[in-house]
Design a protein around this motif. Structure first.
Motif, PDB file in Angstrom:
ATOM      1  N   TYR A  37       0.843  -1.198   0.000  1.00  0.00           N
ATOM      2  CA  TYR A  37       0.000   0.000   0.000  1.00  0.00           C
ATOM      3  C   TYR A  37       0.878   1.247   0.000  1.00  0.00           C
ATOM      4  CZ  TYR A  37      -4.655  -2.009   0.318  1.00  0.00           C
ATOM      5  OH  TYR A  37      -5.834  -2.651   0.025  1.00  0.00           O
ATOM      6  N   THR A  78       1.515   4.296   1.143  1.00  0.00           N
ATOM      7  CA  THR A  78       1.110   5.101   2.299  1.00  0.00           C
ATOM      8  C   THR A  78       2.068   6.257   2.559  1.00  0.00           C
ATOM      9  OG1 THR A  78       2.287   3.546   3.714  1.00  0.00           O
ATOM     10  CG2 THR A  78      -0.076   3.224   3.452  1.00  0.00           C
ATOM     11  N   ILE A 101      -0.252  -0.037  -4.351  1.00  0.00           N
ATOM     12  CA  ILE A 101      -1.720  -0.022  -4.291  1.00  0.00           C
ATOM     13  C   ILE A 101      -2.153   1.252  -3.596  1.00  0.00           C
ATOM     14  CG2 ILE A 101      -3.769  -1.241  -3.469  1.00  0.00           C
ATOM     15  CD1 ILE A 101      -2.013  -3.760  -3.370  1.00  0.00           C
ATOM     16  N   SER A 102      -3.115   1.936  -4.146  1.00  0.00           N
ATOM     17  CA  SER A 102      -3.606   3.166  -3.539  1.00  0.00           C
ATOM     18  C   SER A 102      -4.159   2.905  -2.148  1.00  0.00           C
ATOM     19  CB  SER A 102      -4.692   3.790  -4.424  1.00  0.00           C
ATOM     20  OG  SER A 102      -5.284   4.899  -3.776  1.00  0.00           O
ATOM     21  N   ASP A 103      -3.844   3.794  -1.211  1.00  0.00           N
ATOM     22  CA  ASP A 103      -4.306   3.593   0.166  1.00  0.00           C
ATOM     23  C   ASP A 103      -5.675   4.211   0.438  1.00  0.00           C
ATOM     24  OD1 ASP A 103      -3.695   6.266   0.132  1.00  0.00           O
ATOM     25  OD2 ASP A 103      -2.540   6.248   2.002  1.00  0.00           O
ATOM     26  N   VAL A 155       0.510  -4.090   4.556  1.00  0.00           N
ATOM     27  CA  VAL A 155      -0.565  -3.182   4.972  1.00  0.00           C
ATOM     28  C   VAL A 155      -0.028  -2.353   6.131  1.00  0.00           C
ATOM     29  CG1 VAL A 155      -2.984  -3.016   5.686  1.00  0.00           C
ATOM     30  CG2 VAL A 155      -2.232  -4.930   4.278  1.00  0.00           C
ATOM     31  N   THR A 176      -2.197   2.851   6.171  1.00  0.00           N
ATOM     32  CA  THR A 176      -3.095   2.302   5.154  1.00  0.00           C
ATOM     33  C   THR A 176      -4.549   2.408   5.561  1.00  0.00           C
ATOM     34  OG1 THR A 176      -1.370   0.702   4.585  1.00  0.00           O
ATOM     35  CG2 THR A 176      -3.596   0.255   3.771  1.00  0.00           C
ATOM     36  N   THR A 177      -4.870   1.997   6.776  1.00  0.00           N
ATOM     37  CA  THR A 177      -6.255   1.704   7.137  1.00  0.00           C
ATOM     38  C   THR A 177      -6.969   2.813   7.899  1.00  0.00           C
ATOM     39  OG1 THR A 177      -5.642   0.690   9.263  1.00  0.00           O
ATOM     40  CG2 THR A 177      -5.607  -0.720   7.310  1.00  0.00           C
TER      41      THR A 177
END
Length: 488
Positions: A226, A228, A261-263, A283, A287-288
């Motif tokens: 990700y 980030t 991968i786009s976050d 991850v 990221t989240t």
């Protein structure tokens, strides 16, 4: 004398690393065996720890020291997080050397020497497999798979690198041979004609590759990370040699040999087929935090993570993303604040490297890699290590007992690599796991309470080095078929 069927364990799979601040901005606080047997080498991961009187349990001890330094913890009521005598889940990188030739039709008349480096040609690699063969070399599977160890006949010259990455290998001279260098899914195959004397191989022939290029004899793990900010795992991977790096230590966009991968969306984790294209998924912290519903993990996403790891995937999460370890794998650990993705405020910790092979590697690094300057912590007080920007705390790691294929109980729970106190936890003196790895089916997961790369900086700081080592080690193969995942 006929050649005996003596075997040497060989590793086939690998992986690599990451970090976040609460407001989204970076902070700068900154042996030989008898013929016909299989031997387990210290640089390979076992399939689990056999339970017994001294394994599968945590014990509590009380330790204290007087005075503090940058890298030395002062603690009381310490929780011991590593078993000092029993086998460890993913211990790696020990001094091996030599070949097992007893009972083999093998008469070396030449020697190869060299050092295995990371793709950046600077960072030495401990516990890398080096061997010479004239047979075809099987490459890693292009996608997630269960990596069981394959066997090398005893008349195949082989060795593992020392903590400083060096090796010396007795071989048989002759044309049309292949030098094979491997650490998990990092694999390089070089055609050689060996003369009957000592040959010092250049790093360009012995380093781990930085790209997937089978035509040139190079394979690397398929990695998804990700994208980030501030926890820029992409920078760590680039500095390892999987991309080009600007003067400030940042990845130069478009040069990466991994997938970004786009976050801003979790949809990647809702497509198991897409996840299964990768050997490693990162991850990291940032990221989240802005995903809808965070820190709750939807059932479908949680089950995809479990299925990916069970099939052989390597799963990495860190501090703020702890729900992506806790909710798929709740029996493995207890977080200090499971209802929160972060502990506030972030804290620095005078931790301790408790894995002996990791410690040996860190101690063997050249001075320029132990102290990269720029206000970063150093490795000059090992086994003490200062970790910065910890946003999580772990109260406990638990034994996770499953039965292997022989019906024997084994513990596939977490192995601790680094431990230390949590200044922002309710008991700031207790020693806690800070960097851990566990096994789930054919795969493994990895977590750290600290970030790695919140700000752009040249070189690899100590916690980035620790996590790179862990990533490489959790990628090695299973000596025998791994046990199934625990129920639930």
């Amino acid at each position: 004398m006929p050649a005996a069927a003596s075997w040497r364990t060989l590793s086939l799979v690998s992986a690599l690393v990451a970090g976040c601040s609460d407001d989204g901005s970076g902070q700068t606080d900154t042996q030989a065996s008898s013929p016909g047997t299989m031997i387990t080498l210290p640089s390979t991961l076992s399939e689990g720890t056999t339970t017994g009187p001294t394994t599968g349990t945590s014990t509590t001890t009380s330790t204290s020291t007087s005075g503090t330094s940058e890298d030395t913890p002062t603690t009381t009521d310490a929780l011991t997080t590593v078993n000092p005598t029993g086998p460890k889940f993913d211990l790696g990188g020990s001094d091996l050397g030599g070949v097992d030739t007893d009972g083999c039709n093998f008469s070396p008349d030449a020697k190869l020497t060299g050092t295995v480096y990371a793709p950046n040609l600077e960072l030495p690699i401990s516990g890398a497999l080096v061997y010479v063969t004239s047979d075809p070399v099987e490459p890693p599977v292009d996608g997630v798979y269960c990596a069981e160890c394959v066997k090398l006949a005893c008349d195949t010259p082989s060795t593992f690198t020392e903590p400083d990455g060096s090796f010396s290998l007795q071989v048989v001279s002759g044309p049309n041979q292949k030098l094979v260098v491997q650490k998990g899914q990092f694999l390089r195959v070089v055609d050689l004609s060996i003369t009957p004397d000592t040959t010092a191989l250049p790093p360009e022939q012995t380093n781990l590759p930085g790209q997937w290029n089978p035509a040139a004899g190079m394979w690397i793990p398929r990695i998804a990370v990700y994208d980030t900010d501030p926890d820029k795992v992409k920078n760590v991977l680039a500095k390892f040699g999987l991309g080009q790096v600007a003067a400030n230590g940042a990845l130069i966009a478009g040069t990466e040999n991994f997938t970004l991968i786009s976050d801003d969306s979790p949809t990647f984790l809702e497509n198991l087929a897409e996840m299964n294209k990768y050997h490693i998924i990162f991850v990291p912290c940032a990221t989240t935090k802005f995903w809808p519903g965070a820190p709750t993990v939807p059932d479908s996403r949680r089950e995809n993570v479990k299925a990916y790891v069970a099939a052989g995937g390597k799963w990495y999460a860190t501090d703020h993303s702890n729900e992506y370890i806790e909710q798929p794998f709740p029996d493995y650990q207890e977080f200090h604040a499971p209802g929160m993705p972060d502990i506030q405020p972030a804290y620095d910790s005078n931790g301790l490297v408790v894995d002996p092979a990791m410690l040996a590697w860190l101690q063997a690094l050249p001075p320029a890699l132990k102290d990269i300057g720029g206000g970063n912590p150093t490795l000059n007080n090992l086994p003490g290590i200062l970790t910065r920007l910890n946003y999580s705390g772990i109260d406990l790691i638990s034994p996770v007992i499953v039965q292997d294929m022989d019906g024997k109980d084994v513990d596939v729970g977490h192995h601790t690599w680094v431990e230390g106190p949590c200044a922002s936890c309710s008991n700031p003196q207790m020693i806690r796991p800070m960097a851990i790895t566990g096994q789930y089916g054919c795969g493994r997961m990895m977590y750290s309470t600290f970030e790695n790369s919140s700000d752009n900086h040249p070189g690899l700081n100590p916690q980035e080095l620790v996590l790179l080592y862990m990533i490489l080690e959790i990628g090695v193969c299973f000596e025998k078929p791994p046990p199934p995942p625990p129920p639930g």
